[in-house]
Write an enzyme that holds these catalytic residues in place. Structure first.
Site, PDB file in Angstrom:
ATOM      1  N   THR A  99       6.873  -0.801  -6.452  1.00  0.00           N
ATOM      2  CA  THR A  99       7.382  -2.167  -6.562  1.00  0.00           C
ATOM      3  C   THR A  99       8.304  -2.460  -5.398  1.00  0.00           C
ATOM      4  O   THR A  99       9.507  -2.424  -5.516  1.00  0.00           O
ATOM      5  CB  THR A  99       8.128  -2.398  -7.884  1.00  0.00           C
ATOM      6  N   THR A 175       6.342   5.939  -2.604  1.00  0.00           N
ATOM      7  CA  THR A 175       6.752   6.854  -1.535  1.00  0.00           C
ATOM      8  C   THR A 175       6.235   8.277  -1.707  1.00  0.00           C
ATOM      9  O   THR A 175       6.099   8.997  -0.723  1.00  0.00           O
ATOM     10  CB  THR A 175       8.287   6.919  -1.422  1.00  0.00           C
ATOM     11  N   ASP A 176       5.933   8.682  -2.954  1.00  0.00           N
ATOM     12  CA  ASP A 176       5.606  10.091  -3.179  1.00  0.00           C
ATOM     13  C   ASP A 176       4.446  10.589  -2.327  1.00  0.00           C
ATOM     14  O   ASP A 176       4.501  11.678  -1.770  1.00  0.00           O
ATOM     15  CB  ASP A 176       5.300  10.339  -4.659  1.00  0.00           C
ATOM     16  N   LYS A 254       8.142  13.360   3.514  1.00  0.00           N
ATOM     17  CA  LYS A 254       9.247  12.987   2.625  1.00  0.00           C
ATOM     18  C   LYS A 254      10.067  14.252   2.399  1.00  0.00           C
ATOM     19  O   LYS A 254       9.568  15.212   1.829  1.00  0.00           O
ATOM     20  CB  LYS A 254       8.694  12.456   1.299  1.00  0.00           C
TER      21      LYS A 254
END
Lengths: 439, 629
Positions: A99, A175-176, A254
């Site tokens: 989101t 983002t994962d 990440k």
């Protein structure tokens, strides 16, 4: 529609014609509470959740207590989304889930994605000052549920937008697994007219402190104005809201579960810094691929691969269970690129059967070198291919893409070692490794 | 007072001492040393737009930034808003449940943590986490029961360090301290009752043994209204003694505003008139002015404007509370909402360097006649435009009486406008924290139900206090100071500490001392000096009088005063006595039977405050005996 309610309480509510969002009154002992029925997230069956007039939610245990319906939820008028003027924006925003923009419904606590062009402009009116945008919702999936087949769809949608004249494409993504998708796109496009900027947020957009407005703003600016036409990942450059960084897709990882600046270039420096407050793009390297005349896409992936994270004592016979299911394996090995010697005969037999086996390092920083120790040499002898400074995930995505294009193991090996999208950096300067300073 | 229909509600916020923060594992300690800073922006969230000015959304990019100082010792990624909150500290909930039981309040079965939107930067997340723990209840008071509405546990905000034009600096150390918030119903009918109820709740809180102590650890908010007036919120009352003064001031203010309303109506001032007030440029009158404020305003390309207030002579000068006129109220709105100082009104001019001649020219230009008033303002054009509208709006509100506003308490018991009262709080669930079942905690919470006053009283008497003193301490707002000091300085007698807190301070006040200057640190310093034998007990009153009666500006530091009172050693005393004997030998030998008295007077004149009289007398007697033998 009684989200979260089960058993006796659920039937009681149904029998009274009560729904989520209705105003109800509960009498419990000498307490009388009025409020709006909320979805329950309790582990208990008999908890009723109410939002009181003062805005607080409370959970009440209902055990033969009285519940009354005060009034039904007022039906919110559905705002007509203006579908009329279909502007072909300078920047296309494709949303795949996560989101990046969302709205809170204070009445029910629901956080709803808001991803139409109008929603985005309402959320971030400043975008008007830098670009004419056009937004589209492609998927609405959590990034952990992303699959290679979706990568292909995203790639095709991106090509369409660029072909139709968008100066750049922004892809909003959870983002994962954002860097996997980014790598997949990077290997799929051999030429582009504009950049693809993958963007996400580490703090959800329903909160005032979200990093999403700055990330989104920077990505639109970059999509429109960047001199490069590559796939990049754009996120906060530091914990402060001062600047954002665009990283080359295949070199990004990440590196923190929750920080705004979790995304980092590994073994390389980022493509560009965006000083969003001044609408300024500062290029950090000049070996980028410039904007081309057309878009060349080849987006196919073979998922018959495996990422093997080696650990001491790992039983090599596990390999037997995947042997028939894979065409290639990427190992995240120890240090310079090792597994225990016990793996050698297994690898030898698999590579003989035409399975590609490539070696990366769990260290992430630095490159593998399988000549330094005997084990490394033995593994190379068994057919394991050292993959330089490739990140394990990048190597995996690259392997998926290559295997979809050739079955010839020698060809696979050659392509794996070829620098297709800047995934190899052959020079590691001293400052490429972060230091943790302690006093 | 009762005929005014006064209604008062209290919100008491008290920091809890659980030794850790509410949503992370940092210790709850204040710390000024830091190495890391963060710069952030906050942005109103979309669904607020109905209430929040859309301009606020545009402001986001060039608007205020917040600079956070992140001390290593007392903040972590949670305060930095870089990590989701940990589970809510169970001990804080148990303390609140204990208080709920003591106040006859009903614990709710499942506790939900909420996010309350706050975008002044005091929370890095942009919201404050808060959860209601119990509903209902009451506290007994001699003027009648006072209802309890809610008991909540919430996180304290970051500590404001500096408010600069473009940036506000906050220290993250205080962010996340656990707070209990107890809200009463508007059942309180008098300022005295408000103070009493606040005291009683405060005492109950302290008796849990689990609250932080000292200035700033307890804050009271007041909701005050009179009939015909409006419920006005007054924030941040830190000192209990001020509660009744603040309420009296607010009652007077609301009463005066209602009188002003009636007066305006009877003079025929209508909304129509106010809406059409004309703004006239007066800059040319002031080009050569001697007024520093106007000069400064004009120097940066500013202008002076004037607004005639028809039939409003004397209204701006009407005093609404001590030292604050209706004009001050209007000026506050202009200062807060338009960011502009420098408002002058007809009822205070000529003054502030503005001459009678200038005033006359202003009157002439604005066509001010007998019975009219006027306002003049200096500043840059853009702000002046906003300010003019704000003035009109505020004056229109005067026609209905008391505007709904949030006010801040000042140290002198007056209050000033902070901001318009927000609509209903913007709250939504904190999705990072699962609900908490209070029934799983209620048994353990019973250990936190505060001790009854009777048990405390008995304990004080066992410490050596007589019944009267024990009762005084029990009812004193300084009860926690007493317990803290007796616990920490075991070699100082509890009777002395109690007397110091209850009687000596009253005596100091009667001698003209300003008790506002004597905070807990001052008292602790004195007790410590006594504990270490550096000063004697007799000197405490003198030290406090000297410390608290000096002219505020050039006050001598406490340390300096104390050093003048440092006890003299016995050896030095003997030396002084012998000196005096030597000097007065003839007289002493002549008037043998008066010798003791003469010496006592001379010596005490030199050592008063630095030696106990009893000891001096003893030593003199010895020396006199030697001399006369």
């Amino acid at each position: 529609m009684l989200e979260g309610y089960r058993g006796k309480l659920a039937s009681l509510l149904v029998s009274k014609g009560i729904d989520i969002g209705d105003k109800i009154r509960v009498r419990k002992g000498n307490l009388e509470v009025e409020g709006i029925l909320f979805p329950s997230f309790s582990k208990y069956d008999d908890i009723l959740v109410i939002k009181m007039d003062n805005g607080y939610n409370i959970g009440l245990k209902i055990d033969g207590d009285e519940i009354y319906l005060v009034c039904k939820k007022s039906v919110a008028e559905n705002k007509e989304t203006k579908g009329g003027e279909k502007s072909r924006g300078e920047v296309k925003i494709i949303s795949t889930g996560g989101t990046i923009v969302s709205k809170i419904e204070y009445e029910t606590g629901a956080v709803k994605p808001a991803l139409t062009t109008e929603d985005i402009l309402e959320y971030l009116p400043q975008i008007r000052e830098i670009a004419d945008i056009d937004a589209e919702v492609l998927f609405s999936i959590l990034s952990e549920n992303m699959k290679p087949e979706y990568w292909t769809k995203i790639a095709e949608e991106t090509k369409r937008a660029l072909d139709e004249g968008s100066k750049g494409v922004v892809i909003a993504h959870g983002t994962d697994t954002m860097t996997y998708t980014a790598s997949a796109l990077a290997f799929s496009f051999s030429q582009m007219t504009g950049p693809v900027i993958m963007v996400g947020s580490q703090r959800s957009s329903d909160r005032p402190s979200s990093d999403s407005p700055i990330n989104l703003y920077s990505s639109v600016l970059l999509a429109k104005k960047s001199p490069f036409a590559e796939v990049s990942v754009l996120m906060h450059g530091e914990s402060s809201d001062t600047y954002t960084l665009a990283h080359r897709a295949v070199k990004t990882r990440k590196m923190h579960t929750s920080r705004r600046d979790a995304f980092q270039s590994i073994n390389d420096i980022p493509l560009a810094k965006v000083k969003w407050k001044n609408n300024e793009i500062v290029m950090m390297r000049n070996d980028f691929r410039p904007r081309g005349n057309h878009n060349t896409l080849d987006s196919k992936f073979d998922t018959r691969v495996f990422l093997l994270y080696y650990y001491p004592g790992m039983d090599p016979s596990f390999l037997e269970t995947i042997r028939d299911k894979v065409k290639g394996i990427i190992i995240a090995g120890t240090g310079l690129g090792h597994t225990s010697e016990e793996f050698e005969p297994y690898f030898r037999s698999m590579t003989k059967d035409g399975i590609f086996i490539g070696m990366t390092s769990q260290c992430l920083f630095g490159r593998v070198n399988m000549n330094v120790y005997t084990t490394g040499r033995k593994l190379q002898n068994a057919g394991v291919v050292p993959l330089g400074d490739l990140l394990p995930e990048t190597a995996l995505v690259k392997l998926m893409w290559i295997l979809a294009h050739t079955n010839d193991v020698e060809e696979v090996r050659k392509m794996m070692l070829k620098n297709l999208a800047g995934e190899f950096n052959f020079r590691h300067s001293e400052q490429l490794f972060p230091r943790w300073y302690h006093e | 007072m009762s005929d005014l229909g006064v209604k008062i509600g209290l919100e008491i916020h008290q920091q809890l001492e659980t030794h850790k923060k509410l949503f992370c594992d940092c210790p709850s300690v204040l710390d000024d040393s830091y190495k890391v800073t963060l710069t952030r922006k906050l942005r109103p969230v979309t669904s607020e737009m109905g209430d929040v000015d859309v301009a606020a959304l545009f402001e986001w990019k060039k608007g205020k930034s917040y600079l956070y100082l992140a001390p290593d010792r007392s903040s972590c990624l949670v305060e930095c808003d870089e990590e989701p909150p940990h589970e809510m500290d169970r001990e804080a909930i148990k303390i609140a449940l204990g208080m709920a039981l003591a106040l006859n309040s009903t614990p709710i079965d499942e506790i939900y943590v909420m996010r309350k939107i706050v975008i002044d930067g005091s929370n890095t997340s942009g919201f404050q986490r808060t959860a209601i723990v119990s509903l209902g209840g009451f506290i007994e008071d001699k003027e009648g029961k006072v209802g309890i509405q809610t008991i909540a546990v919430e996180e304290d905000a970051a500590r404001k360090v500096e408010d600069k034009k473009e940036e506000i600096i906050y220290n993250l150390d205080r962010l996340g301290f656990p707070l209990i918030e107890i809200s009463t119903a508007p059942d309180i009918k008098s300022p005295e009752q408000a103070e009493r109820v606040a005291l009683e709740i405060g005492q109950l809180l302290r008796m849990t043994g689990r609250v932080k102590r000292g200035l700033g650890t307890i804050r009271q908010d007041l909701n005050v209204s009179i009939s015909g007036g409006t419920k006005v919120e007054i924030k941040g009352v830190q000192r209990l003694e001020l509660i009744s003064t603040i309420i009296e001031n607010e009652i007077r203010r609301q009463k005066t505003l209602l009188e002003i309303r009636d007066e305006l109506k009877s003079r025929g001032v209508t909304e129509e008139v106010l809406r059409n007030l004309k703004v006239i440029d007066l800059t040319s009158i002031f080009t050569e002015t001697g007024s520093k404020i106007i000069k400064a305003g004009l120097s940066s390309n500013g202008k002076v404007i004037g607004i005639k207030l028809p039939k409003m002579s004397g209204i701006m000068g009407r005093e609404v509370m001590l030292g604050r006129r209706f004009g001050t109220e209007v000026a506050d709105y202009v200062r807060v909402l338009a960011g502009l100082g420098g408002l002058f009104h007809s009822d205070e001019l000529p003054n502030y360097g503005i001459t009678l001649d200038e005033v006359n020219k202003v009157k002439e230009t604005l066509e001010v006649k007998q019975g009219d008033g006027f306002i003049i303002l200096v500043g840059d054009q853009e702000k002046l435009n906003i300010a003019a509208q704000i003035i009109k709006d505020r004056l229109i509100q005067a026609l209905t009486g008391v505007p709904k506003e949030t006010r801040g308490a000042e140290d002198d018991g007056t209050t000033r406008f902070l901001r318009p009262q927000p609509g209903s709080a913007r709250m939504y669930p904190e999705t990072d924290i699962p609900p908490i079942s209070s029934f799983e905690l209620i048994e353990e919470a019973k250990a936190y139900v505060p001790q009854s006053p009777e048990v405390k009283l008995k304990h004080f008497i066992e410490m050596g206090l007589n019944e009267e003193l024990a009762n005084l301490i029990l009812r004193s707002p300084r009860i926690d100071t007493f317990e803290y000091l007796t616990e920490k300085y075991k070699n100082v007698s509890p009777v002395f500490i109690a007397t110091l807190l209850e009687n000596t301070l009253k005596y100091v006040k009667s001698k003209g001392g300003n008790l506002n200057l004597i905070d807990e640190n001052v008292i602790e310093t004195l007790v410590k000096e006594i504990s270490e034998g550096k000063i004697n007990k007799d000197s405490v009153a003198d030290i406090l009088i000297e410390f608290s009666t000096e002219n505020g500006k050039k006050r001598i530091s406490l340390e300096e005063i104390i050093s003048n009172f440092h006890s003299i050693s016995e050896d030095t005393l003997v030396t002084i006595i012998r000196e005096e004997i030597e000097k007065n030998k003839e007289e002493l030998l002549k008037r043998r039977d008066k010798a003791f008295n003469i010496l006592m007077a001379r010596v005490m004149g030199r050592v008063r405050g630095k030696a106990e009289g009893k000891l001096v007398a003893e030593l003199i007697r010895k020396e006199v005996d030697n001399l006369l033998r």
